[in-house]
Design an enzyme around this catalytic site. Structure first.
Site, short mmCIF file in Angstrom:
data_model
loop_
_atom_site.label_atom_id
_atom_site.label_comp_id
_atom_site.label_asym_id
_atom_site.label_seq_id
_atom_site.Cartn_x
_atom_site.Cartn_y
_atom_site.Cartn_z
N LEU A 117 0.53 32.57 -3.99
CA LEU A 117 1.25 32.23 -2.77
C LEU A 117 2.50 31.41 -3.06
O LEU A 117 3.59 31.74 -2.59
CB LEU A 117 0.32 31.46 -1.82
CG LEU A 117 0.91 31.01 -0.48
CD1 LEU A 117 1.30 32.21 0.37
CD2 LEU A 117 -0.09 30.12 0.27
N GLU A 119 5.87 29.58 -4.53
CA GLU A 119 7.09 30.02 -5.18
C GLU A 119 7.94 28.80 -5.52
O GLU A 119 7.68 27.70 -5.02
CB GLU A 119 7.88 30.95 -4.26
CG GLU A 119 7.14 32.22 -3.91
CD GLU A 119 7.91 33.13 -2.95
OE1 GLU A 119 7.37 34.14 -2.52
OE2 GLU A 119 9.09 32.79 -2.64
N GLY A 123 6.52 25.97 -1.50
CA GLY A 123 5.23 25.42 -1.86
C GLY A 123 4.47 25.05 -0.60
O GLY A 123 3.69 25.81 -0.05
N ARG A 240 -10.51 24.87 2.20
CA ARG A 240 -10.06 23.48 2.26
C ARG A 240 -11.20 22.46 2.33
O ARG A 240 -11.15 21.44 1.62
CB ARG A 240 -9.09 23.29 3.43
CG ARG A 240 -7.65 23.57 3.02
CD ARG A 240 -6.68 23.47 4.17
NE ARG A 240 -5.32 23.77 3.72
CZ ARG A 240 -4.38 24.25 4.50
NH1 ARG A 240 -4.62 24.50 5.77
NH2 ARG A 240 -3.17 24.50 4.02
N GLN A 336 -9.80 1.03 -13.67
CA GLN A 336 -9.45 -0.39 -13.72
C GLN A 336 -10.66 -1.25 -14.09
O GLN A 336 -10.55 -2.19 -14.90
CB GLN A 336 -8.88 -0.83 -12.37
CG GLN A 336 -8.18 -2.19 -12.40
CD GLN A 336 -6.87 -2.14 -13.17
OE1 GLN A 336 -6.29 -1.08 -13.35
NE2 GLN A 336 -6.41 -3.30 -13.62
N GLU A 363 -3.24 23.76 -2.34
CA GLU A 363 -3.82 24.24 -1.08
C GLU A 363 -3.38 23.38 0.10
O GLU A 363 -4.14 23.14 1.05
CB GLU A 363 -5.35 24.32 -1.18
CG GLU A 363 -5.82 25.38 -2.17
CD GLU A 363 -7.30 25.62 -2.14
OE1 GLU A 363 -7.86 25.67 -1.04
OE2 GLU A 363 -7.90 25.76 -3.23
N SER A 366 -1.15 16.50 0.86
CA SER A 366 -1.67 15.56 1.86
C SER A 366 -0.74 15.47 3.07
O SER A 366 -1.20 15.35 4.22
CB SER A 366 -1.84 14.17 1.23
OG SER A 366 -2.88 14.20 0.26
N GLU A 367 0.56 15.52 2.82
CA GLU A 367 1.51 15.45 3.94
C GLU A 367 1.38 16.65 4.86
O GLU A 367 1.52 16.54 6.08
CB GLU A 367 2.94 15.34 3.39
CG GLU A 367 3.24 14.02 2.69
CD GLU A 367 2.60 13.91 1.31
OE1 GLU A 367 2.51 12.77 0.79
OE2 GLU A 367 2.17 14.94 0.75
#
Length: 403
Positions: A117, A119, A123, A240, A336, A363, A366-367
């Site tokens: 999918l 390119e 994206g 997802r 950590q 996939e 987050s945005e």
């Protein structure tokens, strides 16, 4: 698990999967070459019936499968998920001939699938695809009239350039934006198709594909012309929540490693776990992991109940968003609390630290998930407001007088 209990059979299945991942699949993964498709690992996934489960299981069982494998062997989980992502469009939108030709090999781990999918310029905005499918009246993939020629590039494609076939999304031009995208099944040996590997942070194979007039015909279509974007979105909505499960599996592995380490590592006259700052951080890691896990299961349950329900994309986006961001948080804090030892090549947390970053991007970054969630919420709010206005008009009439 309190609050959302798995039944005993599910719990036992997950235990068996974690053991299989650690004892059988992990050694095969260790023999693989980073950045290459591990075909022996895929064959083992097929041998144990796990690739079949990707296609036959409900969304919740798929999440349990991916979470359990990720806990014990992230390479096995990724190999399994990429097979599902690349071949699910064939299962859901392919012809009988396409399914009979390709899916048995995918289920057995002999045939490698890929989902093409993204390119260079498309994206997160998948509707901005530029790969062109120009009409080719002289022929197509099978030599018949009414075909197309694919010209352009795909990039950041998992399993490329080693896959045996690609689910490819190209612009056929029936309409603007997403309305002009079609899906094709393109065998890797089709003339004009070439590729190269990309050196990425993630250890699995990722590459670029070039299409130089690659012929495809009507028999290569997945679904109808101009409906390919829906094929892509249906596939992503299916997977997802289970991307979130992959992230939860990594978070749980990091958390358990941290509990073991802080319970035995001595410092300042006691063990690390006795220090309030450490104990509180571990508590936060555990709480976030559990919250993400529950949201993933809820999203999967909603998909199983009604995959076409309007809230399913929002729930899937929420699950992927929270789980992948949580896994990043948990793995980072686990490193950590372990200190320098976790940065050594070969340490579990060094491995997870490299693995955990990519799921926040692929996939749908987050945005993008936040955008999906917000649009759904505002759309639902607008519908509710409209219904409220209509109810008031029905009660009071056009002049505002109570009927």
């Amino acid at each position: 698990m309190a609050g959302f209990a798995l039944d005993p059979e599910q719990e036992q299945w997950c235990e068996r999967l974690r053991a299989l991942a650690a004892e059988r699949l992990g050694p095969l993964a260790g023999k693989g070459e980073p950045g290459r498709v591990n075909r022996p690992l895929l064959a083992a996934l097929g041998e144990h019936g796990l690739l079949e489960r990707v296609f036959s299981a409900g969304a919740l069982d798929l999440c349990l499968l991916r979470e359990s494998l990720a806990y014990g062997c992230t390479e096995a989980e990724t190999a399994l998920a990429l097979q599902g992502l690349g071949a699910h469009p064939v299962l859901s939108a392919g012809s009988a001939a396409q399914r009979e030709r390709w899916l048995p090999g995918v289920r057995a781990g002999r045939t490698v699938a890929a989902f093409a999918l993204s390119e260079p310029g498309a994206g997160s905005d998948a509707a901005a695809l530029a790969l062109a499918a120009e009409p080719d009246a002289a022929g197509g993939g099978g030599g018949g009239a009414g075909g197309w020629r694919l010209t352009g590039e795909k990039r950041w494609i998992s399993n490329a350039p080693e896959a045996d076939f690609y689910t490819v999304f190209a612009r056929t031009g029936e309409g603007p934006g997403a309305k002009g995208v079609s899906a094709f099944l393109v065998p890797a040996d089709r003339p004009g198709l070439t590729g190269e590997s990309l050196d990425m942070l993630s250890p699995h194979a990722i590459g670029a594909l070039r299409f130089d007039g690659v012929p495809v015909g009507p028999e290569d279509l997945l679904g109808e012309p101009g409906r390919g974007f829906r094929v892509a979105m249906d596939t992503l909505n299916r997977f997802r929540p289970s991307v979130g499960a992959f992230a939860v599996g990594m978070a749980r592995a990091a958390l358990d490693a941290t509990l073991a380490h802080t319970a035995r590592r001595t410092a300042f006259g006691g063990v690390l776990g006795d220090l309030q700052a450490v104990a509180h951080r571990v508590a936060e890691m555990a709480t976030r992991t559990e919250a993400a896990r529950l949201l993933v299961y809820a999203a999967a349950g909603a998909y199983d109940a009604d995959s076409g329900a309007p809230d399913v994309p929002r729930r899937a986006a929420m699950a992927k968003l929270l789980a992948t961001e949580t896994a990043q948080y948990v793995v980072d804090h686990a490193v950590q609390l372990h200190g320098a030892v976790a940065l050594q090549r070969g340490h579990l947390l060094e491995h997870l630290y490299r693995e955990v970053r990519a799921p926040r991007i692929y996939e749908g970054a987050s945005e993008v998930q936040r955008t999906i969630i917000a649009r759904s919420l505002y759309g639902e709010h607008g519908q509710q407001a409209q219904h409220g206005q209509q109810a008031q008009q029905a009660q009071h009439g056009p002049a505002g007088v109570t009927r």
